[in-house]
Design an enzyme around this catalytic site. Sequence first.
Site, PDB file in Angstrom:
ATOM      1  N   GLU A   1      -3.109  10.583  -0.921  1.00 35.63           N
ATOM      2  CA  GLU A   1      -2.268  10.200  -2.121  1.00 35.63           C
ATOM      3  C   GLU A   1      -3.282  10.326  -3.265  1.00 35.63           C
ATOM      4  OE1 GLU A   1       1.168   8.436  -4.101  1.00 35.63           O
ATOM      5  OE2 GLU A   1       0.750   9.425  -2.091  1.00 35.63           O
TER       6      GLU A   1
ATOM      7  N   ASP B   1       3.213   4.736  -4.972  1.00 29.72           N
ATOM      8  CA  ASP B   1       2.865   4.287  -3.815  1.00 29.72           C
ATOM      9  C   ASP B   1       4.095   4.120  -2.861  1.00 29.72           C
ATOM     10  OD1 ASP B   1       0.012   4.609  -4.326  1.00 29.72           O
ATOM     11  OD2 ASP B   1       0.103   2.810  -5.542  1.00 29.72           O
TER      12      ASP B   1
ATOM     13  N   GLU C   1      -0.650  14.193 -12.357  1.00 28.68           N
ATOM     14  CA  GLU C   1      -1.619  14.745 -11.355  1.00 28.68           C
ATOM     15  C   GLU C   1      -1.267  16.313 -11.009  1.00 28.68           C
ATOM     16  OE1 GLU C   1      -1.122  10.401 -10.261  1.00 28.68           O
ATOM     17  OE2 GLU C   1      -0.367  11.566  -8.926  1.00 28.68           O
TER      18      GLU C   1
END
Length: 496
Positions: A297, A481, A328
Amino acid sequence: MALWRGSACAGFLALAVGCVFLLEPELPGTALRSLWSSLRLGPAPVPVGPLSPESRLAAAWDALIAQPARRWRRVAVGVNACVDVVISGVKLLQALGLSPGSGKDHAILHSRSDLEEAFLYFMGKGAAAERFFSDKETFHDIAQAASEFPGAQHYVGGNAALIGQRFAANTDLKVLLCGPIGPKLHELLDDNVFVPPESLQEEDEFHLILEYLAGEEWGPFKAPHANRFIFSHDLSNGAMNMLEVFVSSLEEFQPDLVVLSGLHMMEGQSKELQRKRLLEVVTAISDIPTGIPVHLELASMTNRELMSSIVHQQVFPTVASLGLNEQELLFLSQSASGPHASLSSWDGVPDVGMVSDILFWILKEHGRSENRASDLTRIHFHTLVYHILATVDGHWANQLAAVAAGARVAGTQACATETIDTNRVSLRAPQEFTTSHLESGSRIVLNPDKPVVEWHREGITFHFTPVLVCKDPVRTVGLGDAISAEGLFYSEARPD
């Protein structure tokens, strides 16, 4: 007479249920069908008037989300964990005596002024970001003020701990969590999360989560979306101190899925320590028995050299799966000279075709193929209004359900509801899009009744679904998450 009474009763009940359909057309269809069926009155009537796109999409997800044939039994998660102190960003900065100036990004925060500028910069974009605060004493003072501020909330924090918490909601799963676990965090963790004694420490690591609402203003800046700005002075997670504890715990725990996070926390470390730690990460992952997939992750980063090292120094080939968001993804492409790297930032909603091009490039350049010994076969991309799961053909099953489940949990967790409340969410995904800009991609028109769209490109399959965005989010922290954990929970890794 009894027959007449029975017919009249049935007619009256049928009329009543019909009125419910008429007056509350968005009541969950499953509830109404169940009521009608229990009365044994035959097929349920069709609701009067069209359902909203949100209702149609939520119902379609529920029909699509199925359990995988082979489910995980034991999941090991590490190695970053902390206590999140969640607070209104504008109110905290005002309480610290700061005034809104000009927004400016800072790779590392050295002062209160840097904090104010970086917060405004990302608030103006409605974008999430995470930064390291270098001054220990100043951070301690800010953290104490935030923790004692009226309305401040304390939650489980850190990608690993949040992913572990999400997995622990499934009581038939055994979850191992390794990270720097202080007394407050240990108290907050689910009882179903097992923490090795070696992970326990005397003090907690605190991360400050400055949230802002959609439309919230401070000075000349107005947030287009609800989001958050995270900062910390976190040395335990930054040095990945629990990596060795994590790896040593795996042999006894015997997981069938490993989730690793926290590499982004190394940005506050020296280049020498970063290089050394990455090599140790690669060695540690390589020691995990073959056949146990490892999910990495990612999180917000600003150090291009560190990101490039993660991509090129054999980290990517040692993991089977990646989870990441739009910032990201673009930063990764910029750091490793990938597609659309000249784009400085996304202009509003990330373009689906561009996102698809970058995902394809990652799997083609760094994923498994006949000519490359790599474990990487899966990427779960999530942004506010849509998700994409990209997989190398032949290695994963149930990905249609996985991407739908990940999107569904984004809507429920943001609104803090058990199921999708169609009155509190909105469909904001692009109604039409192209699947690529580097080749002749397909033109897709969104259909709420068939919310998962699938396309293929040179041995790679893409699953796309929109997200039902919460209009009044209760909490934005940890959504990524939760999304990755839910997607993994519904995923099935095919044995090699």
